[in-house]
Design a protein around this motif. Structure first.
Motif, PDB file in Angstrom:
ATOM      1  N   TYR A  71       5.945 -13.744  -4.695  1.00 10.93           N
ATOM      2  CA  TYR A  71       6.014 -12.414  -5.289  1.00 10.93           C
ATOM      3  C   TYR A  71       4.649 -12.001  -5.808  1.00 10.93           C
ATOM      4  CZ  TYR A  71       7.170  -8.725  -8.616  1.00 10.93           C
ATOM      5  OH  TYR A  71       7.205  -7.536  -9.296  1.00 10.93           O
ATOM      6  N   ASP A  72       4.372 -10.704  -5.711  1.00 11.31           N
ATOM      7  CA  ASP A  72       3.148 -10.092  -6.227  1.00 11.31           C
ATOM      8  C   ASP A  72       3.562  -8.774  -6.876  1.00 11.31           C
ATOM      9  OD1 ASP A  72       0.795  -8.538  -6.539  1.00 11.31           O
ATOM     10  OD2 ASP A  72      -0.123  -9.434  -4.763  1.00 11.31           O
ATOM     11  N   SER A  73       3.282  -8.619  -8.169  1.00  5.77           N
ATOM     12  CA  SER A  73       3.739  -7.442  -8.916  1.00  5.77           C
ATOM     13  C   SER A  73       2.767  -6.260  -8.863  1.00  5.77           C
ATOM     14  CB  SER A  73       3.982  -7.804 -10.383  1.00  5.77           C
ATOM     15  OG  SER A  73       2.753  -7.998 -11.065  1.00  5.77           O
ATOM     16  N   THR A  74       1.759  -6.314  -8.007  1.00  7.83           N
ATOM     17  CA  THR A  74       0.774  -5.236  -7.944  1.00  7.83           C
ATOM     18  C   THR A  74       1.452  -3.874  -7.829  1.00  7.83           C
ATOM     19  OG1 THR A  74      -0.873  -6.668  -6.905  1.00  7.83           O
ATOM     20  CG2 THR A  74      -1.175  -4.293  -6.629  1.00  7.83           C
ATOM     21  N   GLU A  75       1.075  -2.959  -8.723  1.00 11.76           N
ATOM     22  CA  GLU A  75       1.562  -1.583  -8.648  1.00 11.76           C
ATOM     23  C   GLU A  75       0.516  -0.747  -7.922  1.00 11.76           C
ATOM     24  OE1 GLU A  75       3.084   0.276 -12.231  1.00 11.76           O
ATOM     25  OE2 GLU A  75       3.553  -1.710 -13.037  1.00 11.76           O
ATOM     26  N   LEU A  76       0.981   0.232  -7.173  1.00 11.55           N
ATOM     27  CA  LEU A  76       0.086   1.117  -6.433  1.00 11.55           C
ATOM     28  C   LEU A  76      -0.065   2.426  -7.188  1.00 11.55           C
ATOM     29  CD1 LEU A  76      -1.428   1.265  -3.701  1.00 11.55           C
ATOM     30  CD2 LEU A  76       0.573   2.433  -2.786  1.00 11.55           C
ATOM     31  N   ASP A  77      -1.292   2.833  -7.425  1.00 11.53           N
ATOM     32  CA  ASP A  77      -1.556   4.151  -8.004  1.00 11.53           C
ATOM     33  C   ASP A  77      -1.395   5.178  -6.888  1.00 11.53           C
ATOM     34  OD1 ASP A  77      -2.148   2.981 -10.454  1.00 11.53           O
ATOM     35  OD2 ASP A  77      -4.312   3.026 -10.126  1.00 11.53           O
ATOM     36  N   THR A  78      -0.633   6.230  -7.146  1.00  6.32           N
ATOM     37  CA  THR A  78      -0.389   7.257  -6.133  1.00  6.32           C
ATOM     38  C   THR A  78      -0.634   8.638  -6.720  1.00  6.32           C
ATOM     39  OG1 THR A  78       1.966   7.349  -6.713  1.00  6.32           O
ATOM     40  CG2 THR A  78       1.340   5.883  -4.889  1.00  6.32           C
ATOM     41  N   TRP A  93      12.697   0.439  -7.872  1.00  7.41           N
ATOM     42  CA  TRP A  93      11.285   0.391  -7.478  1.00  7.41           C
ATOM     43  C   TRP A  93      11.188   0.273  -5.966  1.00  7.41           C
ATOM     44  CZ3 TRP A  93       6.725   0.473 -10.436  1.00  7.41           C
ATOM     45  CH2 TRP A  93       6.945   0.660 -11.808  1.00  7.41           C
ATOM     46  N   ALA A  94      10.067   0.737  -5.417  1.00  6.11           N
ATOM     47  CA  ALA A  94       9.825   0.649  -3.978  1.00  6.11           C
ATOM     48  C   ALA A  94       8.495  -0.059  -3.738  1.00  6.11           C
ATOM     49  CB  ALA A  94       9.791   2.042  -3.356  1.00  6.11           C
ATOM     50  N   LEU A  95       8.513  -1.004  -2.817  1.00  5.93           N
ATOM     51  CA  LEU A  95       7.288  -1.646  -2.363  1.00  5.93           C
ATOM     52  C   LEU A  95       6.798  -0.813  -1.188  1.00  5.93           C
ATOM     53  CD1 LEU A  95       5.323  -4.042  -2.584  1.00  5.93           C
ATOM     54  CD2 LEU A  95       6.809  -5.274  -0.982  1.00  5.93           C
ATOM     55  N   VAL A  96       5.588  -0.274  -1.299  1.00  3.37           N
ATOM     56  CA  VAL A  96       5.091   0.672  -0.297  1.00  3.37           C
ATOM     57  C   VAL A  96       3.695   0.287   0.189  1.00  3.37           C
ATOM     58  CG1 VAL A  96       6.437   2.567  -1.300  1.00  3.37           C
ATOM     59  CG2 VAL A  96       4.051   2.280  -1.976  1.00  3.37           C
ATOM     60  N   ASP A  97       3.364   0.793   1.382  1.00  2.00           N
ATOM     61  CA  ASP A  97       2.009   0.723   1.918  1.00  2.00           C
ATOM     62  C   ASP A  97       1.480   2.149   1.950  1.00  2.00           C
ATOM     63  OD1 ASP A  97       2.170  -2.034   2.484  1.00  2.00           O
ATOM     64  OD2 ASP A  97       2.995  -1.667   4.470  1.00  2.00           O
ATOM     65  N   ASP A  98       0.233   2.343   1.460  1.00  2.00           N
ATOM     66  CA  ASP A  98      -0.348   3.676   1.596  1.00  2.00           C
ATOM     67  C   ASP A  98      -1.005   3.785   2.976  1.00  2.00           C
ATOM     68  OD1 ASP A  98      -2.883   2.476   1.403  1.00  2.00           O
ATOM     69  OD2 ASP A  98      -3.284   3.225  -0.606  1.00  2.00           O
ATOM     70  N   GLU A  99      -1.596   4.921   3.268  1.00  2.00           N
ATOM     71  CA  GLU A  99      -2.151   5.150   4.603  1.00  2.00           C
ATOM     72  C   GLU A  99      -3.331   4.241   4.930  1.00  2.00           C
ATOM     73  OE1 GLU A  99      -2.476   9.474   4.330  1.00  2.00           O
ATOM     74  OE2 GLU A  99      -0.823   9.616   5.767  1.00  2.00           O
ATOM     75  N   SER A 100      -3.968   3.649   3.908  1.00  2.00           N
ATOM     76  CA  SER A 100      -5.075   2.715   4.151  1.00  2.00           C
ATOM     77  C   SER A 100      -4.583   1.278   4.295  1.00  2.00           C
ATOM     78  CB  SER A 100      -6.109   2.799   3.024  1.00  2.00           C
ATOM     79  OG  SER A 100      -5.586   2.242   1.835  1.00  2.00           O
ATOM     80  N   VAL A 106       5.903   1.061  -6.670  1.00  2.00           N
ATOM     81  CA  VAL A 106       5.957   2.343  -7.382  1.00  2.00           C
ATOM     82  C   VAL A 106       7.410   2.613  -7.762  1.00  2.00           C
ATOM     83  CG1 VAL A 106       3.951   3.332  -6.198  1.00  2.00           C
ATOM     84  CG2 VAL A 106       6.241   3.747  -5.287  1.00  2.00           C
ATOM     85  N   PRO A 107       7.640   3.371  -8.841  1.00  2.00           N
ATOM     86  CA  PRO A 107       9.020   3.745  -9.146  1.00  2.00           C
ATOM     87  C   PRO A 107       9.590   4.561  -7.979  1.00  2.00           C
ATOM     88  CG  PRO A 107       7.583   4.202 -11.012  1.00  2.00           C
ATOM     89  CD  PRO A 107       6.698   3.882  -9.852  1.00  2.00           C
ATOM     90  N   ALA A 108      10.776   4.204  -7.513  1.00  2.00           N
ATOM     91  CA  ALA A 108      11.398   4.899  -6.379  1.00  2.00           C
ATOM     92  C   ALA A 108      11.595   6.379  -6.664  1.00  2.00           C
ATOM     93  CB  ALA A 108      12.717   4.230  -6.016  1.00  2.00           C
ATOM     94  N   GLU A 109      11.794   6.730  -7.925  1.00  2.00           N
ATOM     95  CA  GLU A 109      12.014   8.123  -8.308  1.00  2.00           C
ATOM     96  C   GLU A 109      10.788   8.999  -8.077  1.00  2.00           C
ATOM     97  OE1 GLU A 109      11.053   7.224 -13.001  1.00  2.00           O
ATOM     98  OE2 GLU A 109      13.041   6.913 -12.170  1.00  2.00           O
ATOM     99  N   THR A 110       9.620   8.396  -7.843  1.00  2.00           N
ATOM    100  CA  THR A 110       8.410   9.178  -7.593  1.00  2.00           C
ATOM    101  C   THR A 110       8.263   9.554  -6.119  1.00  2.00           C
ATOM    102  OG1 THR A 110       6.952   7.263  -7.222  1.00  2.00           O
ATOM    103  CG2 THR A 110       7.213   8.041  -9.512  1.00  2.00           C
ATOM    104  N   LEU A 111       9.205   9.113  -5.292  1.00  2.00           N
ATOM    105  CA  LEU A 111       9.137   9.365  -3.847  1.00  2.00           C
ATOM    106  C   LEU A 111      10.201  10.355  -3.412  1.00  2.00           C
ATOM    107  CD1 LEU A 111       8.762   5.654  -2.662  1.00  2.00           C
ATOM    108  CD2 LEU A 111       6.948   7.314  -3.190  1.00  2.00           C
ATOM    109  N   GLY A 112       9.834  11.205  -2.457  1.00  2.00           N
ATOM    110  CA  GLY A 112      10.794  12.156  -1.887  1.00  2.00           C
ATOM    111  C   GLY A 112      11.691  11.465  -0.868  1.00  2.00           C
ATOM    112  N   ASN A 113      12.540  12.258  -0.234  1.00  2.00           N
ATOM    113  CA  ASN A 113      13.435  11.741   0.799  1.00  2.00           C
ATOM    114  C   ASN A 113      12.631  11.288   2.006  1.00  2.00           C
ATOM    115  OD1 ASN A 113      15.751  12.248  -0.709  1.00  2.00           O
ATOM    116  ND2 ASN A 113      15.799  14.375  -0.023  1.00  2.00           N
ATOM    117  N   PRO A 114      13.205  10.376   2.813  1.00  2.00           N
ATOM    118  CA  PRO A 114      12.499   9.950   4.032  1.00  2.00           C
ATOM    119  C   PRO A 114      12.210  11.149   4.941  1.00  2.00           C
ATOM    120  CG  PRO A 114      14.412   8.556   3.628  1.00  2.00           C
ATOM    121  CD  PRO A 114      14.480   9.708   2.644  1.00  2.00           C
ATOM    122  N   GLU A 115      11.044  11.119   5.593  1.00  2.00           N
ATOM    123  CA  GLU A 115      10.691  12.181   6.532  1.00  2.00           C
ATOM    124  C   GLU A 115      11.518  12.026   7.797  1.00  2.00           C
ATOM    125  OE1 GLU A 115       6.483  12.277   7.228  1.00  2.00           O
ATOM    126  OE2 GLU A 115       6.033  12.744   5.145  1.00  2.00           O
TER     127      GLU A 115
END
Length: 117
Positions: A71-78, A93-100, A106-115
């Protein structure tokens, strides 16, 4: 495999710049359970690093736990409008990859619906 691409609808800044990392089999000290995000527990590694970890990643016994997996608790700044790819959603919470390709939670509530594709 179809990726779950989401738009950030509310930016997030990490509250914990020093991430907790542990490996399967590591012994950890158990602290408190999170009231805001049930399913998360504060743990401290042998190195002294502490942070929130998913309860399901741990085999707890009183005030001690053994890691069931790495496990790695790194949070992503978005920032609002950013696109991210969701790897996993867990207990609010959601584990995400940014475009880089940078990965973090990140908190899942900060994300919109799937595209839609």
């Amino acid at each position: 495999m179809r990726k779950d691409i989401r738009m950030v609808v509310r930016g997030h800044t990490s509250c914990y710049p020093e991430p907790l990392r542990f490996r399967q089999g590591d012994e950890l000290d158990v602290g408190k359970w999170d009231d805001e995000y049930p399913g998360w527990v504060w743990v401290t590694a042998g190195s002294g690093a502490g942070g929130w970890a998913p309860e399901e990643y741990l085999e707890t016994a009183g005030s001690r736990a053994k890691a069931r997996r790495d496990y790695d608790s790194t949070e992503l700044d978005t920032v609002r409008g950013q696109r991210v790819s969701v790897v996993l959603e867990l207990c609010g919470w959601a584990l995400v990859d940014d475009e880089s390709g940078t990965r973090g939670w990140v908190p899942a509530e900060t994300l919109g619906n799937p595209e839609k594709k």
